[in-house]
Enzyme design. Structure first.
Site, PDB file in Angstrom:
ATOM      1  N   HIS A 180      30.928  23.570  28.346  1.00 36.81           N
ATOM      2  CA  HIS A 180      30.455  22.238  27.980  1.00 36.81           C
ATOM      3  C   HIS A 180      31.622  21.417  27.476  1.00 36.81           C
ATOM      4  O   HIS A 180      32.512  21.955  26.816  1.00 36.81           O
ATOM      5  CB  HIS A 180      29.381  22.329  26.880  1.00 36.81           C
ATOM      6  CG  HIS A 180      28.585  21.078  26.744  1.00 36.81           C
ATOM      7  ND1 HIS A 180      29.012  20.019  25.972  1.00 36.81           N
ATOM      8  CD2 HIS A 180      27.412  20.697  27.316  1.00 36.81           C
ATOM      9  CE1 HIS A 180      28.123  19.055  26.074  1.00 36.81           C
ATOM     10  NE2 HIS A 180      27.155  19.433  26.876  1.00 36.81           N
ATOM     11  N   HIS A 230      26.496  18.275  35.841  1.00 40.17           N
ATOM     12  CA  HIS A 230      25.671  17.689  34.761  1.00 40.17           C
ATOM     13  C   HIS A 230      24.266  18.285  34.882  1.00 40.17           C
ATOM     14  O   HIS A 230      24.106  19.495  34.837  1.00 40.17           O
ATOM     15  CB  HIS A 230      25.732  16.162  34.922  1.00 40.17           C
ATOM     16  CG  HIS A 230      25.151  15.371  33.792  1.00 40.17           C
ATOM     17  ND1 HIS A 230      24.832  15.891  32.572  1.00 40.17           N
ATOM     18  CD2 HIS A 230      24.834  14.031  33.708  1.00 40.17           C
ATOM     19  CE1 HIS A 230      24.350  14.929  31.785  1.00 40.17           C
ATOM     20  NE2 HIS A 230      24.338  13.802  32.452  1.00 40.17           N
ATOM     21  N   ASP A 235      21.451  24.564  30.181  1.00 36.46           N
ATOM     22  CA  ASP A 235      20.841  24.810  31.484  1.00 36.46           C
ATOM     23  C   ASP A 235      20.847  26.270  31.897  1.00 36.46           C
ATOM     24  O   ASP A 235      20.280  26.617  32.936  1.00 36.46           O
ATOM     25  CB  ASP A 235      21.555  23.981  32.553  1.00 36.46           C
ATOM     26  CG  ASP A 235      21.123  22.531  32.466  1.00 36.46           C
ATOM     27  OD1 ASP A 235      19.970  22.309  32.073  1.00 36.46           O
ATOM     28  OD2 ASP A 235      21.933  21.648  32.771  1.00 36.46           O
TER      29      ASP A 235
HETATM   30  N1  ACO Z   1      33.119  28.926  34.982  1.00 38.21           N
HETATM   31  C1  ACO Z   1      34.439  29.294  35.075  1.00 38.21           C
HETATM   32  N2  ACO Z   1      35.438  28.590  34.513  1.00 38.21           N
HETATM   33  C2  ACO Z   1      35.127  27.478  33.842  1.00 38.21           C
HETATM   34  C3  ACO Z   1      33.785  27.023  33.711  1.00 38.21           C
HETATM   35  C4  ACO Z   1      32.765  27.798  34.305  1.00 38.21           C
HETATM   36  N3  ACO Z   1      31.473  27.421  34.224  1.00 38.21           N
HETATM   37  N4  ACO Z   1      33.758  25.863  32.986  1.00 38.21           N
HETATM   38  C5  ACO Z   1      35.035  25.594  32.681  1.00 38.21           C
HETATM   39  N5  ACO Z   1      35.858  26.554  33.180  1.00 38.21           N
HETATM   40  C6  ACO Z   1      37.314  26.667  32.975  1.00 38.21           C
HETATM   41  C7  ACO Z   1      38.075  25.655  33.821  1.00 38.21           C
HETATM   42  O1  ACO Z   1      38.443  26.189  35.087  1.00 38.21           O
HETATM   43  C8  ACO Z   1      39.278  25.369  32.941  1.00 38.21           C
HETATM   44  O2  ACO Z   1      40.176  26.463  33.048  1.00 38.21           O
HETATM   45  P1  ACO Z   1      41.764  26.212  32.877  1.00 38.21           P
HETATM   46  O3  ACO Z   1      41.971  25.756  31.475  1.00 38.21           O
HETATM   47  O4  ACO Z   1      42.375  27.547  33.190  1.00 38.21           O
HETATM   48  O5  ACO Z   1      42.136  25.165  33.902  1.00 38.21           O
HETATM   49  C9  ACO Z   1      38.703  25.417  31.514  1.00 38.21           C
HETATM   50  O6  ACO Z   1      37.562  26.308  31.618  1.00 38.21           O
HETATM   51  C10 ACO Z   1      38.231  24.062  30.994  1.00 38.21           C
HETATM   52  O7  ACO Z   1      37.341  23.503  31.956  1.00 38.21           O
HETATM   53  P2  ACO Z   1      37.214  21.955  32.273  1.00 38.21           P
HETATM   54  O8  ACO Z   1      36.629  21.791  33.633  1.00 38.21           O
HETATM   55  O9  ACO Z   1      38.518  21.280  31.986  1.00 38.21           O
HETATM   56  O10 ACO Z   1      36.180  21.512  31.162  1.00 38.21           O
HETATM   57  P3  ACO Z   1      35.340  20.187  31.143  1.00 38.21           P
HETATM   58  O11 ACO Z   1      35.030  19.890  29.726  1.00 38.21           O
HETATM   59  O12 ACO Z   1      35.999  19.120  31.949  1.00 38.21           O
HETATM   60  O13 ACO Z   1      33.989  20.589  31.942  1.00 38.21           O
HETATM   61  C11 ACO Z   1      31.833  21.382  32.457  1.00 38.21           C
HETATM   62  C12 ACO Z   1      32.794  20.900  31.355  1.00 38.21           C
HETATM   63  C13 ACO Z   1      31.770  20.345  33.591  1.00 38.21           C
HETATM   64  C14 ACO Z   1      30.428  21.514  31.871  1.00 38.21           C
HETATM   65  C15 ACO Z   1      32.326  22.738  33.005  1.00 38.21           C
HETATM   66  O14 ACO Z   1      32.345  23.703  31.973  1.00 38.21           O
HETATM   67  C16 ACO Z   1      31.478  23.225  34.183  1.00 38.21           C
HETATM   68  O15 ACO Z   1      31.747  22.859  35.329  1.00 38.21           O
HETATM   69  N6  ACO Z   1      30.426  24.078  33.917  1.00 38.21           N
HETATM   70  C17 ACO Z   1      29.556  24.545  34.966  1.00 38.21           C
HETATM   71  C18 ACO Z   1      28.509  23.471  35.274  1.00 38.21           C
HETATM   72  C19 ACO Z   1      27.475  23.321  34.179  1.00 38.21           C
HETATM   73  O16 ACO Z   1      26.906  24.281  33.693  1.00 38.21           O
HETATM   74  N7  ACO Z   1      27.187  22.051  33.842  1.00 38.21           N
HETATM   75  C20 ACO Z   1      26.177  21.696  32.859  1.00 38.21           C
HETATM   76  C21 ACO Z   1      26.788  21.117  31.632  1.00 38.21           C
HETATM   77  S1  ACO Z   1      25.563  20.819  30.408  1.00 38.21           S
HETATM   78  C22 ACO Z   1      24.787  19.424  30.954  1.00 38.21           C
HETATM   79  O17 ACO Z   1      25.330  18.537  31.555  1.00 38.21           O
HETATM   80  C23 ACO Z   1      23.405  19.334  30.684  1.00 38.21           C
END
Ligand code: ACO
Length: 430
Positions: free
Chosen positions: A308, A267, A365
């Site tokens: 996201h 987050h 971010d």
């Molecule tokens: N890098 C690589 N792979 C990723 C990333 C990433 N940053 N984000 C998602 N994925 C992949 C997952 O491994 C998953 O792959 P799969 O379908 O093969 O299993 C797919 O994309 C979907 O990801 P989920 O984790 O299911 O998506 P979710 O909606 O639950 O998570 C989140 C969203 C937490 C933001 C995620 O994209 C992440 O961890 N990003 C990195 C952290 C980040 O930047 N957070 C800030 C968010 S904005 C905020 O809160 C202000």
């Protein structure tokens, strides 16, 4: 509410149940499942609340597919260009843009609540010198409830309003004090002749020995970042504030819980994590290797600042911040190799089928850390910056929740997967 229903049929019993459709003014409608368990014996299962609306809200609207973000109906792009953070805070809380008189009264009230109790300052002294400022902020905001007893009656609208003002006013003061404490500098008191963001920058950077030369570019950039971070509907930290608020807990405890939720790297902690990641990548030549690592599920590494839950097209805040990042660095004369690495990373990832297929775009971010760094804000303070801005959204949601006659204590159900009923075995028999 529309008269429309969606009928579910249980294939085992062939029994049908009509679920009322709930629609808002914008966005996808929802099925009202409040009576589902009573009528059918089923719960719904939705880890991470991917398909669940937990509340009705009139504050912020997001269309993740189209990349739209509205605060009280106003597009984020217009607010970013024409408004300022304190006006946005007023808008989020009150639902309308302030008139000139309302604006001055709000600014006056916030300004005159920025001091923190002197004993609270002593409380900060109890932290170890190298405490993370998010830990200090979270603890100190929670402890505000011990100082401001006159705002703890959540059934009194005036006490609720005053608590909201106090939080917006005091969080920057505590944040700057936490930073100064961590570097061993004397705490600066808030100066009432300055506006919100400039006052915060003075509390952060002014030294007793000489006047602070503050670039107007820095204040403008920070104000814009605060606008972009001010609210984002039912994100993890705001949902935390609402969940804690649903128990009748005091506003300071609710916002402290929101700060704790924001700290996580999935987050608000992502802005700090992005800069650490760019540092580790070290040079634009290593970007392809990092992208390959992010695609390897066994590596445990994700591209921070990418992806996201809601935005599956682009994050409109990231678009504004990206443009601003180039401008701020140019205006401040900063030449940061991190920006080259970030741009290369964005370019490589956005062409890669892994990121394209999963609709993973840079989020708010991805570039904000580079701007904070250019403003000389230390990395551990990045998530604190986010918390200052998001306090406006948290208190707006907390106030809305307490005006909602349908609000109930939040209490999700579970699918139990543990041991079934068994008899206790005395220790000598195990
Ligand atoms: N890098 C690589 N792979 C990723 C990333 C990433 N940053 N984000 C998602 N994925 C992949 C997952 O491994 C998953 O792959 P799969 O379908 O093969 O299993 C797919 O994309 C979907 O990801 P989920 O984790 O299911 O998506 P979710 O909606 O639950 O998570 C989140 C969203 C937490 C933001 C995620 O994209 C992440 O961890 N990003 C990195 C952290 C980040 O930047 N957070 C800030 C968010 S904005 C905020 O809160 C202000």
């Amino acid at each position: 509410m529309s008269e429309q229903n969606v009928v579910l049929t249980d294939s085992a019993s062939n029994k049908s149940t009509a679920l009322p459709v709930v629609s808002g003014t914008l966005g996808d409608p929802a099925l009202d499942i409040a009576k589902l368990n009573k009528d059918t014996g089923y719960y719904t299962f939705d880890p991470g609340f991917v398909s669940t609306a937990s509340t009705k809200s009139a504050i912020t609207f997001i269309d993740g597919d189209k990349g739209i973000l509205l605060y009280r109906g106003y597009p984020i792009e217009q607010l970013a260009k024409q408004s300022n953070f304190l006006e946005v805070a007023y808008l989020l809380i009150n639902g309308e843009l302030p008139t000139p008189d309302q604006s001055s009264a709000f600014e006056h009230e916030v300004t005159h609540h920025t001091m923190m109790q002197e004993s609270l300052r002593h409380f900060l002294n109890g932290f170890h010198y190298d405490a993370h400022p998010m830990a200090m902020l979270c603890g100190s905001v929670s402890v505000l409830s011990a100082f401001y007893h006159d705002t703890l009656d959540i059934n009194d609208p005036e006490q609720r309003r005053l608590a909201a003002i106090r939080l917006i006013a005091k969080v920057p003061t505590i944040a700057a004090a936490a930073y100064r404490y961590s570097i061993g500098w004397p705490i600066r008191y808030p100066r009432n002749n300055l506006e919100y963001v400039t006052r915060f920058l003075h509390m952060m950077f002014e030294v007793p020995s000489e006047p602070l030369q503050l670039s107007p570019v820095a204040a403008k950039a920070l104000d814009l970042l605060f606008i972009l971070h001010a609210d984002h509907e039912q994100n993890a930290s705001t949902s935390t504030v609402r969940l804690v608020g649903s128990t009748g807990a005091n506003p300071y405890a609710c916002v402290a819980a929101g700060i704790a939720a924001l700290w996580g790297p999935a987050h608000g902690g992502a802005n700090e994590a992005v800069l650490k990641m760019l540092n580790e990548i070290g040079s634009a030549d290593n970007v392809s290797k990092a992208v390959e690592k992010a695609k390897d599920k066994n590596s445990g590494f994700r591209l921070m600042g990418f992806g996201h839950r809601v935005y599956k097209n682009f994050d409109p805040r990231a678009t504004i911040i990206r443009e601003m990042c180039h401008k701020v660095l140019a205006d401040l004369g900063v030449n940061d190799p991190m920006l080259d690495i970030a741009m290369k990373l964005e370019e490589v990832a956005l062409k890669d089928p892994y990121f394209v297929e999963r609709k993973l775009y840079p989020n708010v971010d991805f570039y904000s850390g580079i701007i904070y760094k250019a403003l000389k804000i230390p990395t551990e303070m990045f998530t604190v910056m986010f918390a200052i801005a998001r306090t406006a959204g948290w208190v707006a949601h907390w106030l809305e929740q307490h005006n909602d006659k349908d609000s109930k204590i939040g209490r999700p159900r579970q699918i139990y997967t543990g041991a079934t009923n068994r008899d206790y075995v005395p220790i000598d028999k195990r």
